[in-house]
Design a protein around this motif. Sequence first.
Motif: not given
Lengths: 133, 975
Positions: B268-272, B944-953
Motif C-alpha cells: 500500500y501507499p503510505p497511510p493517509e 490513469e496511472p498513479n505513480a505514487q501508489a504504483q496503481m492504475y485505473r
Amino acid sequence: MIKFFLMVNKQGQTRLSKYYEHVEINKRTLLETEVIKSCLSRSNEQCSFIEYKDFKLIYRQYAALFIVVAVNDTENEMAIYEFIHNFVEVLDEYFSRVVSLMSKMQSVLFSSASFTRNWITLGLSRSYVNIEL
Amino acid sequence: MPAVSKGDGMRGLAVFISDIRNCKSKEAEIKRINKELANIRSKFKGDKALDGYSKKKYVCKLLFIFLLGHDIDFGHMEAVNLLSSNKYTEKQIGYLFISVLVNSNSELIRLINNAIKNDLASRNPTFMCLALHCIANVGSREMGEAFAADIPRILVAGDSMDSVKQSAALCLLRLYKASPDLVPMGEWTARVVHLLNDQHMGVVTAAVSLITCLCKKNPDDFKTCISLAVSRLSRIVSSASTDLQDYTYYFVPAPWLSVKLLRLLQCYPPPEDAAVKGRLVECLETVLNKAQEPPKSKKVQHSNAKNAVLFETISLVIHYDSEPNLLVRACNQLGQFLQHRETNLRYLALESMCTLASSEFSHEAVKTHIDTVINALKTERDVSVRQRAADLLYAMCDRSNAKQIVSEMLRYLETADYAIREEIVLKVAILAEKYAVDYSWYVDTILNLIRIAGDYVSEEVWYRVLQIVTNRDDVQGYAAKTVFEALQAPACHENMVKVGGYILGEFGNLIAGDPRSSPPVQFSLLHSKFHLCSVATRALLLSTYIKFINLFPETKATIQGVLRAGSQLRNADVELQQRAVEYLTLSSVASTDVLATVLEEMPPFPERESSILAKLKRKKGPGAASALDEGRRDPSSNDINGGMDPTPSTVSTPSPSADLLGLRAAPPPATPAAPAANLLVDVFSDGPVQPSAGPTPEETFLSELEPPAPESPMALLADPAPAADPGPENIGPPIPEADELLNKFVCKNSGVLFENQLLQIGVKSEFRQNLGRMYLFYGNKTSVQFQNFSPTVVHPGDLQTQLAVQTKRVAAQVDGGAQVQQVLNIECLRDFLTPPLLSVRFRYGGTPQSLTLKLPVTLNKFFQPTEMAAQDFFQRWKQLSLPLQEAQKIFKANHPMDAEVTKAKLLGFGSALLDNVDPNPENFVGAGIIQTKALQVGCLLRLEPNAQAQMYRLTLRTSKEPVSRHLCELLAQQF
C-alpha cells in the motif's frame, strides 16, 4: 515467496524436497542437480545468496548437509537465511540431536507430516533425513 | 504437536527398515521388498480383519517402500480406512499416506473427501489440523472445489482453537495460490483482517501471509489492514526482548512476523491517516535506532534476525519514498554495512542501496559512498557481490561522476567474470551515452569497450555508436580518426572492423587529407582485415569499398580489382557474391552523378530511445528460460521494441539453436548495404542483374498479406471442409502456463510462443480489419526427427460461430534442428472471449508428446484505431454511459511505470492514442473499433496511472457489455 525447499547432501543426493510451485517430476532432478552444483562450488568467503535463473537461492551448510531455499526477488534474504537456522534448531529440539536416524527413521518420516509451523512434508527421494548437527 | 514417544514405535517397521539398510546389493534390497509386499498383500487380503495397529504398520511399510522409489499399487483403501480411526497415530499415518500418494481414483477421492469433511466437523482441534494439512499438502483443484467454501468459515469462527485457525489460514493461502478462482471473497474478508489483532502470534503470522497474498488482488477490500498492521508492528517493536516468549528469537521479538508486517505495508501507499502514519514512522525510527544500539547477544543469530527486520524496514522506507529523513538514515545505515566483515551484509547493503540511489532524497547520500563501492568492485572475492557493486555504480551514476564510474567499470571489465561481461558492457554503453558531455569521450569509451571486451559487445551497442556518429557531425572527424588508429592494432576485434568499416565508408574523407591516412592507406588497412572476418562483416566491408569508390575515385581501380577477383565474384556465399557482382557493375556502369546519388552519405537516423536499454532489461533474466516458470519473463521486455523500433533487436546468441526461428535475425539496416541494394533495383530496372538478395522475412510476410494476393484469406475461408479438426474432446487441457503465454501476445504479434527442451514455437501474425494471417514456426530443438507431427487448431465451446480459423497441413516429419512453418488464416465472425486452442502432437524417440496452447488470437487483434478530437471523444464517452457498457479495473502495477512503454503497449493493443483529450497529461486515452464480420464494436478507453501508489485505473466503454469486460481484463494484465 518461497518457491522450493531442499535438503541435499554433499554427494548431491536430495534428502528432502518440497515444492510450493508446480514443477514436473522429471524437471526436478535436473533442477536439483544444478542447484546443488552451484552451492557446492561456493567458498566460505562468498555470500549465501545465489542468483539462479530468475530467482534467488539462499543456502546454509550444516556439516555434510545443505539446506537450500529458493525465493523470488521480493523475499527478505536475511529472514530466510535465519529461518533455515530456526528450522534446523526446531528439528534438533524435536528429534533430540540425532546423528544417524536409523532407528528413528519413522519419527522423522511421520512427524514431519504434522510439522505444522513450517509446512515441510515429505518428498524424500530415497532413505532418510540425515541431519548432522 | 504430540511428541513422539518411544513406546509408540512399530517394531516390525523398525526391523524391516534395518533389514533394508543391511542389504548388501540392490538385488537383495529388491528381494526383501518383494517379500514384504507379498506379506502385506496376503495380510490385507486375508480373512482375518486387521486391527488398527497392524493396518497402520503395513501402511507405513508401503509408504517406506514407495519412498525408496518403488511403485505401490495397493493399500490405498487401507490407508483411507485409517482416516476414520479415532487414534491420532493411525489417523496421522492415513493422512500421510494420502498426502504422499495422491491418487486421482475417483472412488477413493470421494471417500477421502468424506473423511476430511468428518474431521473438519469433528471439533477435535488435532483432527481438524490433520485434515487441513492434508488439504493443503495435496492442494489439488479437486480439494479446492470440495473445501474452499468451508475453510474461511473455520478460519473466522469464534470457537476455533488457535492452532486450527493458524492451519486454516495457511491452508486457505495454499488453495488460493493454486486456484484463486475457487476461493470466494465475502464477508469473511473483513474478519480475516481482524485476525491481525489476535492474541496468538502464530495466528497473526499465518494471517499476515494470507492477507498479503489476498490484498494484491483486491487492495481496497483489505485496506483496513494498514492500521491494524501498524499497531501490531508497533507493539512488537517496542516490546521488551522477552515479552513474546516463544516468538522471541535470540532476544529479537518476533523477527519473521515483523518482516511479514513490513512486507504487507509495502502493498500500500503510505497511510493517509496522520495518526497511523505518525505511529508507523515512530516504529521505523525505533528499528533504525536499535541498529545502532549495542547488541543484546553476541550470537550471530541475534544480529541476523535483527538485520532481517532492519532490511525490511529500509525496503518500506524506500517504497514510501516520502520521508527524506528516514531515507538518509537508511542510507547511512547501509553505508556502515558496506564495510562489514560479513559478506552477506555487504551483498544486501549493496543491493538495497541500489534502490535508494533512484530516490531523489537519498541519491546524493548514496553518492558519498562511491569510493567504498568502487573498492568493492575491485576487491570483493565473490562475483555476485561484485555484480551488486557494479549495479550500484550504475544506479548512482550521474553527470558529476560519470567519467569516474565509467572508467572504473572499463577497468573492471578487463578482469570481470565472463558471466557478467555483457551486462557490464551494456551498462557502460548506456552511461557513456546518457552522460556524455562531449561526444569524443563517448566515442573513445565505446571503442575502448570493443577493444577490451569485443566478444561481449552486442550489435545494439555498435549500431548505437554508428547512429550517434551519423547524427552528430561534430564528432564524425574525430570518430574517423580514432577508429582508424584503433584499426592499426595488429589484432583487433571484428566488431572494431565493423565499426571502422562503416565509419570510414561514411566519413573516411574527413581524414583523407592526412597522408598517414590517405585513401589507399585506409583501404589497404581495412582490406588487410577482410579475410579474417565473418561473412556479415565482409559484406559490410564490400559496401564500404563501393562507398570508397564514390568518396575517393583514385581507389576505383584497386577496388574494382578486388571485386573482380574470383574469390568475390564466385564466392560460395550468395550474399557476398551478389554484392561483388552488383557493386562491380554499379561502379563501371553508373556515371559519377548516379554514383554520388546512390552512395550518398547516410541520412541521420530518426531520434529514438536507445535500444540498448531494452536489451539491458532483457538481460535481467540471465539464464535461458527458467525451469520453474518458462516464458514467464517480463512480458514488456520484448514489447518495448515490438513493432515500434525499426532497429532489429538482434540478439547475439552464442548458440545458434537458441534462435531457430530467425525471428530476430533481420539484416541490420544500419549497414549501408540495405539502402544501396534497394537503389540498385532502380538503377538496373531493366538490366540483367536481378537483385535476388531476397526480401527479408518481414517483407515477404507483409506482401503476402496484401488483400489482392492470389491466395486471399477469404478464398481459403470459403473452403467448406476444415482440415483435420479433432474436436475439443480429443485434446488435453491447455498447459498451466498457457494463459500467461497468451498474455505476452496481447500487445504484440510476433515472438516465441512456447519453448521447452524439444520444441520451440514461434509466432508471427498480421491482422487487418476482421481478417488475420498467422504464421506458426515449429522448430525441432533436438537432433532426432519428430514423427507424426500434427499441429491442429480447435475451437472450444461456441467459438466455431465466432471465429473461423483455416489451417494448412504441415509435413508429418520434422527433422532434427529443422523448422516447419504453418499458415493460419483467421476471420473474426463476431466478438469472442476465449481464444482457440492449438494442439501439437508428435512422437519423439517413440514416445508420444502432446501439448495444448492457447493460440494468441484475442479480440483486440481486430482493433482498428480511430483518431478523434477531444469533443467527439467526450460526446461518445457520454453516449456509452449505461453501467453495463463500462468496465473498470483498479490494479497494481506489475511492471515499472514508464509512460513510453505504456504508450507502446496501448498502441500494440490496437487502439489509437488520443493526445490532448484528457486534462491530465499523465493519463492515456484511446479509441478504436473492433471489426468483426457480423458487427462493429466501438471502443473507448482511458488509463490513469498513479505513480505514487504504483496503481492504475483502467476504464473501458464499448457498445457491447461482454466486450468491455473482456478487453478490460486483457489489457489490465499488461501493466
